[in-house]
Scaffold this active site. Structure first.
Site, mmCIF file in Angstrom:
data_model
loop_
_atom_site.group_PDB
_atom_site.id
_atom_site.type_symbol
_atom_site.label_atom_id
_atom_site.label_comp_id
_atom_site.label_asym_id
_atom_site.label_seq_id
_atom_site.Cartn_x
_atom_site.Cartn_y
_atom_site.Cartn_z
ATOM 1 N N MET A 117 33.221 31.262 43.308
ATOM 2 C CA MET A 117 32.692 30.960 41.705
ATOM 3 C C MET A 117 32.352 32.294 41.207
ATOM 4 S SD MET A 117 30.534 29.755 39.326
ATOM 5 C CE MET A 117 30.208 30.339 38.360
ATOM 6 N N GLU A 140 38.779 33.726 41.000
ATOM 7 C CA GLU A 140 38.136 34.225 40.729
ATOM 8 C C GLU A 140 38.448 35.557 39.824
ATOM 9 O OE1 GLU A 140 36.093 31.910 40.914
ATOM 10 O OE2 GLU A 140 37.040 30.252 42.018
#
Length: 907
Positions: free
Chosen positions: A268, A303
């Site tokens: 994330m 990411e």
């Protein structure tokens, strides 16, 4: 609204928020059972809308107090929101809202919001997890500047992290400590993160091109620090690449990665504090394969690249998810290709095949996962029109097909033109929440007169129309005139029964190859016959039918179409084996050489599956000779050979069949592998001898390619040994399981034994487990390898079912659940689909069990049945009964209910 489902959210209903949040100050007193949160926000009414109550999203929270401008106010709960009516009467201008609430991280098995794992605190807020931490307008177009203070026991949680820059640390008198973080860049709530745990860090200081110093940190649990070198190297490479390729520098004082074992996703991109599944951080030669090393480089890059494409510019609403994900997948694919060699200039020719292997791997994944999604019940456009649960739309269509849409833009404007478009995109929209249309417009506006700019509205159908377009190509050769006429037609591609409404803009890269291997000139009718003609062209198709006439040819051509997979379409070019053999041997485009070999294999598999009676596949000499010639070609790249010789995946075969009999497909694939093993035995011996890698382990492309081909050779030699009764090669494989000094070779040897059902497989599995018992990610591989083994008399299914009771198996850990359940149900259709329906019963039991604890993970498992309608009997009836059983559960989550409801609807 479908019965039992929450109301759908529709893109056409988008309305800007009634209130903007300008700043957020969060205070956390972290406790596993009861964490206290103080949320102080500065808000401002959106003057473009009439005054109205303030509505804040919240889930599983206990509110203790709400204050506006320092005074307590009343509130009410309505449809999952906290509603404050009095604020609509406030005078114009900013006001302060303070909410005090508690949450229970240790009871959060959904792993969404704030939860505990391994004795620490972690968060996952995308897409709608922040509402499980505190009440907030939890939508991506509400962007605010955050200041976060964390307080926790200093012994149990010595590391306290959040987004941005560290501004204060202090010891508290009660055995606790605090850390305050400030993120100067406005961000939506889904990018918030915090970590509080006992961790250690690998650190590296770097200086950017602009002369700024930055601290890079990779945090892991104690004992794993030696497995972070590759992740750090990948992060450094990502920072350097993004600034060099697109002029996008690191914008914070530090950048942090934190690895956690319990995580629903791969990673994330929270601003400055990326939280990763350990799978994409931890790697050492003894525990990670070449594929793992490549995956870490790709995901770390992905990411980090989100820092600009997703964080600095984010999505206006969740329908625009591909704005950040499709674009960033494209960027990480380009990064990985650039890491193996340049696309242009010195060294480009030498790197062409290595870059093509990366492209092949990406396209294989697209065809195996996204193309079937386009043909299933969950088919949707790259920019969906509606959803019930947004978590269900983190899909291959949004990510991988979205990346193909961006790649086509680059193809249409050129590499330099795309860089100009990116620059304009950030000049216009930095710090904003925008749409896919805004991105496409910026790329087109930076390249006026380009094929994209003049066709922009038509091109944007790629965002709006679901389904995989079909392209048919037929050629006519006039030997007397030296003329070749190529007619291209866009077919009526469908997505779950819905026809495409209009023709697509398709960039078609093509060449013409003579039977003797020469690249033929591509001079179109009407062009100057005296001017040199190119050997490759890009043709842009935007009509149902296009005819191209090439003149001045001295030999009959074989068309090489869709080079580099220039558009995500299904191509039917009508080539026979002779044409495909010409491309396999001579095409200048490595991707189309691979494609030709795969299509030859696919044709033989399809013929065997479609034939009446028991599956009986016999490979012809022409195909076997072609594979032998490639395998023995000393000039061919080993990784390329490995990809060509891989038997097409079950999903690829199934895409060409209706109805689909997964057991017949599996049998045909097994027969093809057995015949390739037997009839190429001597060539496999030579490949094994020629591709063993000596010296210290390095995950570079050349070494990885050699290991891949050697591993395939070993698997084939073991498979042949089972047929002939030879004990030498299983013995060598067992010895390699014992002695290999790297996971790539050790796991390949174990797979060779398991997949060939050798007697030595059992002791090898036991030895492997004993050796790696304390390495969770390696044990995941151990489970997965057994779940993916080719079925043999029901033994693989029975073993997978029994492994549910293994002491090391846990349904609560997403990695472990995926390694066994998803591997079996999705990755091994030949073992999963059974005449007695046991596989479908197994699937339904697991989905219902998972849904009670982790709906996101359950929904992912539920996607196995997206295409149940295409199955042949008796598998179709068994699947329908299982889907109906899951759908009948009264308290099913929206995550799972949306999927099974759509699966049961008529096409």
């Amino acid at each position: 609204m479908r019965e039992g489902l929450s109301a759908a959210v529709r893109r056409e209903d988008y309305v800007a928020p009634a209130y903007w949040v300008r700043t957020v100050e969060l205070g956390f007193d972290l406790d596993p059972a009861k964490t206290r949160v103080v949320n102080r926000m500065q808000l401002e009414r959106n003057d473009a809308l009439p005054p109205q109550p303030l509505r804040l999203d919240g889930e599983d929270l206990d509110v203790t107090r709400v204050l506006v401008n320092g005074d307590s106010v009343s509130f009410r709960h309505e449809a999952g929101q906290l509603v404050i009516d009095s604020v609509q009467n406030l005078p114009a201008g900013p006001f302060t809202l303070e909410i005090r609430n508690t949450c229970a991280p240790e009871r959060n098995t959904q792993l969404s919001g704030l939860y505990t794992s391994g004795g620490g605190f972690f968060t996952q807020c995308e897409a709608q997890g922040f509402r499980r931490i505190t009440y907030f307008p939890d939508r991506p177009d509400v962007m605010a500047v955050y200041t976060v203070t964390l307080r926790a026991d200093r012994v149990r949680y010595p590391v306290l992290l959040s987004n941005g820059n560290l501004v204060e640390q202090a010891e508290l008198p009660d055995g606790r400590h605090l850390a305050t973080w400030h993120d100067p860049f406005p961000k939506p709530s889904y990018l918030f993160a915090l970590v509080a745990a006992d961790l250690v860090a690998r650190e590296q200081r770097i200086r950017s091109r602009s002369g700024r110093d930055h601290l890079l940190q990779v945090y892991v649990r104690r004992g794993d620090l030696d497995k972070t070198e590759h992740a750090m190297a990948s992060l450094i490479a990502s920072v350097v690449w993004d600034e060099a390729r697109f002029g996008l520098p690191l914008d914070l004082e530090r950048f942090m990665i934190v690895a956690v074992g319990d995580f629903n996703m791969g990673a994330m991109e929270n601003k400055g504090l990326n939280i990763f599944n350990t799978k994409y951080v931890l790697a050492s030669p003894a525990t990670a394969t070449d594929e793992d090393f490549a995956g870490i480089e790709s995901v770390v890059g992905h990411e980090y690249f989100h820092n600009w494409t997703g964080n600095r510019i984010t999505c206006r609403d969740w329908f625009q998810l591909s704005l950040k994900e499709g674009l960033t997948v494209f960027r990480d694919q380009e990064f990985s290709m650039d890491m193996v060699g340049p696309a242009e200039g010195p060294g480009a020719a030498a790197a062409a095949t290595a870059r093509a292997v990366k492209r092949i791997d990406d396209v294989r994944a697209l065809r195996q996962v996204q193309f079937p999604e386009d043909a299933g019940s969950m088919a949707h456009p790259v920019r969906p029109d509606e959803y019930v649960e947004i978590n269900n739309f983190y899909t291959p269509t949004v990510y991988e097909k979205g990346a193909e849409v961006v790649r086509m833009m680059q193809t249409l404007v050129g590499r330099d033109g795309f860089a100009r478009g990116m620059t304009l995109y950030f000049e216009r929209h930095d710090g904003q929440a925008v749409t896919c249309d805004d991105f496409a417009q910026a790329i087109a506006d930076a390249n006026p007169g380009s094929a994209l700019a003049v066709r922009l509205e038509a091109f944007k159908r790629w965002y709006a129309q679901a389904g995989t377009p079909r392209l048919q190509a037929r050629g006519a050769w006039d030997a007397a005139a030296g003329r070749y006429t190529l007619t291209l037609q866009q077919g009526e591609a469908t997505a779950a029964g819905r026809p495409l409404r209009a023709p697509m803009v398709i960039p078609l890269a093509l060449g013409l190859v003579a039977a003797d291997g020469r690249a033929l000139p591509l001079r179109l009718a009407g062009e100057d016959a005296g001017a040199p003609a190119p050997l490759e062209r890009l043709v842009v198709l935007d009509a149902r039918e296009t005819t191209l006439v090439f003149e001045g040819l001295d030999a009959a051509p074989v068309p090489s179409l869709l080079r580099g997979f220039s558009a995500p379409v299904l191509l039917d070019d009508g080539l026979d084996d002779a044409g495909l053999l010409t491309l396999l041997r001579h095409d200048a485009d490595p991707f189309n050489r691979w494609e030709a070999g795969q299509r030859m294999a696919l044709a033989r598999l399809l013929a065997a599956v479609r034939a009446e009676g028991p599956v009986a596949l016999t490979l012809d000499e022409a195909y076997v000779d072609a594979m032998r010639a490639l395998l023995d070609d000393a000039s061919a790249d080993p990784a390329f050979k490995d990809r060509v010789l891989a038997v097409p995946a079950s999903a690829v075969v199934a895409a060409h069949l209706s109805p689909v009999d997964p057991v017949r497909i599996d049998e045909a694939r097994q027969q093809m592998n057995r015949q390739l093993a037997r009839r190429l035995h001597e060539a496999w011996l030579r490949a094994w001898d020629a591709n063993r890698v000596d010296g210290p382990y390095r995950p570079d492309p050349v070494s990885a390619g050699r290991r891949a081909l050697a591993g395939r050779a070993l698997a084939m030699l073991c498979l042949d040994a089972q047929a002939t009764g030879d004990t030498v090669w299983p013995g060598r494989a067992y010895q390699r399981v014992k002695d290999a000094d790297n996971m790539t070779e050790g796991l390949a040897a174990l797979r060779a034994l398991v997949d060939s059902h050798a007697e030595l497989a059992e002791p090898a599995l036991a030895r492997f487990h004993q050796r790696h018992a304390h390495e969770a990610l390696v044990i995941d591989k151990w489970f997965m390898l057994q779940a993916l083994a080719p079925e043999r008399d029901g033994r693989v299914f029975a073993r997978a079912k029994a492994l549910l009771k293994h002491p090391d198996f846990s349904l609560r850990n997403p990695n472990r659940a995926r390694s066994l359940i998803e591997a079996l149900c999705s990755g091994n259709p030949g073992a999963f689909h059974r005449a007695d329906a046991a596989g479908c019963v197994f699937w339904a039991d697991r989905v219902l069990e998972l849904d009670a604890a982790n709906p996101q993970l359950a929904a992912r498992m539920a996607r196995v049945m997206d295409r149940w309608r295409q199955l042949a009997e008796p598998y179709r009836s068994a699947a329908r009964e299982a889907v109906a059983r899951v759908a009948a559960k009264p308290d099913l989550s929206d995550d799972v209910r949306e999927i099974v409801t759509r699966a049961l609807e008529d096409a």
